[in-house]
Design a protein around this motif. Structure first.
Motif, PDB file in Angstrom:
ATOM      1  N   SER A   1       0.812  -1.231   0.000  1.00  0.00           N
ATOM      2  CA  SER A   1       0.000   0.000   0.000  1.00  0.00           C
ATOM      3  C   SER A   1       0.836   1.266   0.000  1.00  0.00           C
ATOM      4  O   SER A   1       0.352   2.335   0.356  1.00  0.00           O
ATOM      5  CB  SER A   1      -0.961   0.022   1.202  1.00  0.00           C
ATOM      6  OG  SER A   1      -1.854  -1.065   1.155  1.00  0.00           O
ATOM      7  N   ARG A   2       2.106   1.151  -0.405  1.00  0.00           N
ATOM      8  CA  ARG A   2       2.982   2.312  -0.517  1.00  0.00           C
ATOM      9  C   ARG A   2       3.406   2.509  -1.966  1.00  0.00           C
ATOM     10  O   ARG A   2       3.742   1.534  -2.658  1.00  0.00           O
ATOM     11  CB  ARG A   2       4.233   2.147   0.338  1.00  0.00           C
ATOM     12  CG  ARG A   2       4.023   2.375   1.833  1.00  0.00           C
ATOM     13  CD  ARG A   2       3.880   3.848   2.159  1.00  0.00           C
ATOM     14  NE  ARG A   2       3.671   4.100   3.573  1.00  0.00           N
ATOM     15  CZ  ARG A   2       4.576   4.612   4.393  1.00  0.00           C
ATOM     16  NH1 ARG A   2       5.787   4.925   3.946  1.00  0.00           N
ATOM     17  NH2 ARG A   2       4.295   4.833   5.663  1.00  0.00           N
ATOM     18  N   LEU A   3       3.384   3.755  -2.400  1.00  0.00           N
ATOM     19  CA  LEU A   3       3.856   4.135  -3.736  1.00  0.00           C
ATOM     20  C   LEU A   3       5.131   4.939  -3.573  1.00  0.00           C
ATOM     21  O   LEU A   3       5.159   5.933  -2.842  1.00  0.00           O
ATOM     22  CB  LEU A   3       2.788   4.975  -4.444  1.00  0.00           C
ATOM     23  CG  LEU A   3       3.217   5.718  -5.719  1.00  0.00           C
ATOM     24  CD1 LEU A   3       3.537   4.733  -6.840  1.00  0.00           C
ATOM     25  CD2 LEU A   3       2.133   6.704  -6.153  1.00  0.00           C
ATOM     26  N   LYS A   4       6.192   4.495  -4.230  1.00  0.00           N
ATOM     27  CA  LYS A   4       7.462   5.211  -4.191  1.00  0.00           C
ATOM     28  C   LYS A   4       7.868   5.577  -5.611  1.00  0.00           C
ATOM     29  O   LYS A   4       7.980   4.697  -6.472  1.00  0.00           O
ATOM     30  CB  LYS A   4       8.550   4.359  -3.535  1.00  0.00           C
ATOM     31  CG  LYS A   4       8.277   4.017  -2.085  1.00  0.00           C
ATOM     32  CD  LYS A   4       9.414   3.202  -1.481  1.00  0.00           C
ATOM     33  CE  LYS A   4       9.141   2.863  -0.025  1.00  0.00           C
ATOM     34  NZ  LYS A   4      10.246   2.077   0.582  1.00  0.00           N
ATOM     35  N   VAL A   5       8.062   6.865  -5.836  1.00  0.00           N
ATOM     36  CA  VAL A   5       8.417   7.351  -7.169  1.00  0.00           C
ATOM     37  C   VAL A   5       9.801   7.992  -7.093  1.00  0.00           C
ATOM     38  O   VAL A   5       9.986   9.030  -6.448  1.00  0.00           O
ATOM     39  CB  VAL A   5       7.387   8.377  -7.685  1.00  0.00           C
ATOM     40  CG1 VAL A   5       7.782   8.866  -9.076  1.00  0.00           C
ATOM     41  CG2 VAL A   5       5.989   7.753  -7.707  1.00  0.00           C
ATOM     42  N   GLY A   6      10.773   7.366  -7.754  1.00  0.00           N
ATOM     43  CA  GLY A   6      12.118   7.906  -7.792  1.00  0.00           C
ATOM     44  C   GLY A   6      12.292   8.832  -8.973  1.00  0.00           C
ATOM     45  O   GLY A   6      11.683   8.621 -10.034  1.00  0.00           O
ATOM     46  N   TYR A   7      13.103   9.851  -8.818  1.00  0.00           N
ATOM     47  CA  TYR A   7      13.301  10.813  -9.895  1.00  0.00           C
ATOM     48  C   TYR A   7      14.740  11.311  -9.921  1.00  0.00           C
ATOM     49  O   TYR A   7      15.498  11.154  -8.954  1.00  0.00           O
ATOM     50  CB  TYR A   7      12.324  11.989  -9.767  1.00  0.00           C
ATOM     51  CG  TYR A   7      12.611  12.890  -8.590  1.00  0.00           C
ATOM     52  CD1 TYR A   7      13.408  14.031  -8.718  1.00  0.00           C
ATOM     53  CD2 TYR A   7      12.093  12.606  -7.320  1.00  0.00           C
ATOM     54  CE1 TYR A   7      13.684  14.851  -7.637  1.00  0.00           C
ATOM     55  CE2 TYR A   7      12.357  13.424  -6.232  1.00  0.00           C
ATOM     56  CZ  TYR A   7      13.161  14.542  -6.396  1.00  0.00           C
ATOM     57  OH  TYR A   7      13.444  15.349  -5.325  1.00  0.00           O
ATOM     58  N   GLU A   8      15.109  11.929 -11.024  1.00  0.00           N
ATOM     59  CA  GLU A   8      16.415  12.570 -11.188  1.00  0.00           C
ATOM     60  C   GLU A   8      16.189  14.021 -11.609  1.00  0.00           C
ATOM     61  O   GLU A   8      15.151  14.346 -12.211  1.00  0.00           O
ATOM     62  CB  GLU A   8      17.254  11.859 -12.260  1.00  0.00           C
ATOM     63  CG  GLU A   8      17.494  10.381 -12.004  1.00  0.00           C
ATOM     64  CD  GLU A   8      18.506  10.129 -10.908  1.00  0.00           C
ATOM     65  OE1 GLU A   8      19.160  11.112 -10.476  1.00  0.00           O
ATOM     66  OE2 GLU A   8      18.651   8.974 -10.484  1.00  0.00           O
ATOM     67  N   ALA A   9      17.138  14.887 -11.321  1.00  0.00           N
ATOM     68  CA  ALA A   9      17.050  16.284 -11.745  1.00  0.00           C
ATOM     69  C   ALA A   9      18.425  16.918 -11.661  1.00  0.00           C
ATOM     70  O   ALA A   9      19.294  16.464 -10.910  1.00  0.00           O
ATOM     71  CB  ALA A   9      16.057  17.060 -10.875  1.00  0.00           C
ATOM     72  N   ALA A  10      18.613  17.974 -12.427  1.00  0.00           N
ATOM     73  CA  ALA A  10      19.858  18.739 -12.393  1.00  0.00           C
ATOM     74  C   ALA A  10      19.524  20.208 -12.587  1.00  0.00           C
ATOM     75  O   ALA A  10      18.405  20.562 -12.993  1.00  0.00           O
ATOM     76  CB  ALA A  10      20.820  18.266 -13.474  1.00  0.00           C
ATOM     77  N   HIS A  11      20.485  21.055 -12.285  1.00  0.00           N
ATOM     78  CA  HIS A  11      20.338  22.499 -12.503  1.00  0.00           C
ATOM     79  C   HIS A  11      20.975  22.842 -13.842  1.00  0.00           C
ATOM     80  O   HIS A  11      21.999  22.254 -14.213  1.00  0.00           O
ATOM     81  CB  HIS A  11      21.049  23.251 -11.374  1.00  0.00           C
ATOM     82  CG  HIS A  11      20.646  24.693 -11.254  1.00  0.00           C
ATOM     83  ND1 HIS A  11      21.030  25.670 -12.170  1.00  0.00           N
ATOM     84  CD2 HIS A  11      19.897  25.333 -10.314  1.00  0.00           C
ATOM     85  CE1 HIS A  11      20.531  26.821 -11.796  1.00  0.00           C
ATOM     86  NE2 HIS A  11      19.835  26.653 -10.682  1.00  0.00           N
ATOM     87  N   VAL A  12      20.374  23.759 -14.555  1.00  0.00           N
ATOM     88  CA  VAL A  12      20.964  24.193 -15.819  1.00  0.00           C
ATOM     89  C   VAL A  12      22.353  24.749 -15.553  1.00  0.00           C
ATOM     90  O   VAL A  12      22.661  25.229 -14.455  1.00  0.00           O
ATOM     91  CB  VAL A  12      20.107  25.265 -16.527  1.00  0.00           C
ATOM     92  CG1 VAL A  12      18.755  24.683 -16.933  1.00  0.00           C
ATOM     93  CG2 VAL A  12      19.917  26.491 -15.628  1.00  0.00           C
ATOM     94  N   THR A  13      23.220  24.679 -16.544  1.00  0.00           N
ATOM     95  CA  THR A  13      24.582  25.179 -16.389  1.00  0.00           C
ATOM     96  C   THR A  13      24.567  26.676 -16.130  1.00  0.00           C
ATOM     97  O   THR A  13      23.853  27.431 -16.794  1.00  0.00           O
ATOM     98  CB  THR A  13      25.402  24.879 -17.650  1.00  0.00           C
ATOM     99  OG1 THR A  13      25.407  23.463 -17.858  1.00  0.00           O
ATOM    100  CG2 THR A  13      26.836  25.366 -17.493  1.00  0.00           C
ATOM    101  N   VAL A  14      25.358  27.108 -15.157  1.00  0.00           N
ATOM    102  CA  VAL A  14      25.435  28.512 -14.788  1.00  0.00           C
ATOM    103  C   VAL A  14      26.811  29.048 -15.137  1.00  0.00           C
ATOM    104  O   VAL A  14      27.826  28.416 -14.856  1.00  0.00           O
ATOM    105  CB  VAL A  14      25.172  28.703 -13.279  1.00  0.00           C
ATOM    106  CG1 VAL A  14      25.361  30.146 -12.860  1.00  0.00           C
ATOM    107  CG2 VAL A  14      23.759  28.225 -12.934  1.00  0.00           C
ATOM    108  N   ALA A  15      26.849  30.216 -15.745  1.00  0.00           N
ATOM    109  CA  ALA A  15      28.134  30.820 -16.130  1.00  0.00           C
ATOM    110  C   ALA A  15      28.917  31.191 -14.880  1.00  0.00           C
ATOM    111  O   ALA A  15      28.360  31.527 -13.843  1.00  0.00           O
ATOM    112  CB  ALA A  15      27.876  32.067 -16.981  1.00  0.00           C
ATOM    113  N   PRO A  16      30.261  31.170 -14.960  1.00  0.00           N
ATOM    114  CA  PRO A  16      31.100  31.520 -13.809  1.00  0.00           C
ATOM    115  C   PRO A  16      30.834  32.890 -13.231  1.00  0.00           C
ATOM    116  O   PRO A  16      31.158  33.154 -12.085  1.00  0.00           O
ATOM    117  CB  PRO A  16      32.518  31.434 -14.385  1.00  0.00           C
ATOM    118  CG  PRO A  16      32.404  30.475 -15.525  1.00  0.00           C
ATOM    119  CD  PRO A  16      31.039  30.746 -16.112  1.00  0.00           C
TER     120      PRO A  16
END
Length: 239
Positions: free
Chosen positions: A220-235
């Motif tokens: 009775s448990r739902l587990k949803v795994g995900y991935e994410a990243a931040h867009v590249t940021v200039a120095p």
């Protein structure tokens, strides 16, 4: 953030409103010995302590490795400085000006994972499940639910959420903070408002590579795994 010395017993947790502030000159609010070496509270604190499913920032104070921890009684965020051979003679005192800095790339990743978690959660709620927990750690990110009798087809859910994620990111929906009943809230415009004490991106266009990694149903448990990243940021952002 340096200024005139303040005789206050409160702390400004900068990380709550300025995700992209990676360095700050500030004053020591309190100073004490600790098991690690020395424990400081900073007037203007940029360190996010572990909590709410988000890991701690990694950083330094006056070039000494620092690890943040929240005191459950005062609510202050302290930083433990690892004093070792070579810096164990350093002295700190209340009111002293110091420079705090955090790992900018790590902060952006944590903010991206946390914001993506709120987005994924907002898109899963309409399936009639009850949210019971989140983990926003890199490589482990997931949201978890009690099914409470809801019938959920894993493939349909994954497809629906992935489509919703792509649409919301393309729209660049803003993310803002607020307050309700004395607690901080985070709102993804047009989607959801939740209580949250973590760091977040300014809008969803800052996210990239957001994908559903897994959908599991057990007991009775739902587990949803995900991935994410931040867009590249200039120095130029100071990282």
């Amino acid at each position: 953030m340096e200024g005139t010395r303040r005789t206050v017993d409160t702390q400004n947790n900068v990380y709550l409103t300025q995700t992209y502030t990676y360095e700050a000159k500030t004053r020591i609010l309190s100073c004490a010995a600790s098991a690690a070496g020395i424990r400081l509270a900073l007037v203007d604190n940029i360190f996010h302590p572990q909590g709410g499913g988000q890991p701690s920032d990694r950083g330094r104070v006056d070039d000494i490795p620092a690890s943040p921890v929240r005191d459950p009684e005062s609510g202050w965020v302290y930083v433990d400085l690892a004093l070792e051979s070579g810096n164990d003679q350093l002295e700190f005192s209340e009111g002293q000006v110091v420079t705090a800095a955090i790992d900018a790339e790590q902060r952006r990743l944590h903010a991206a994972l946390h914001s993506a978690g709120h987005l994924v959660d907002a898109l899963i709620r309409p399936f009639g499940v009850r949210h019971v927990g989140s983990n926003h750690f890199p490589g482990q990110a997931r949201v978890e639910y009690e099914l409470e009798g809801a019938e959920v087809a894993k493939e349909q859910l994954a497809e629906s959420v992935q489509e919703g994620v792509a649409k919301a990111i393309a729209q660049g929906l803003p993310i803002s903070s607020g307050e309700c009943d004395g607690r901080r809230t985070i709102t993804i415009e047009g989607l959801a408002t939740e209580f949250c004490g973590g760091t977040h991106v300014t809008d969803l266009s800052c996210l990239t590579d957001v994908s559903i990694r897994s959908v599991k149903i057990k007991s009775s448990r739902l587990k949803v795994g995900y991935e994410a990243a931040h867009v590249t940021v200039a120095p130029a952002d100071g990282s």
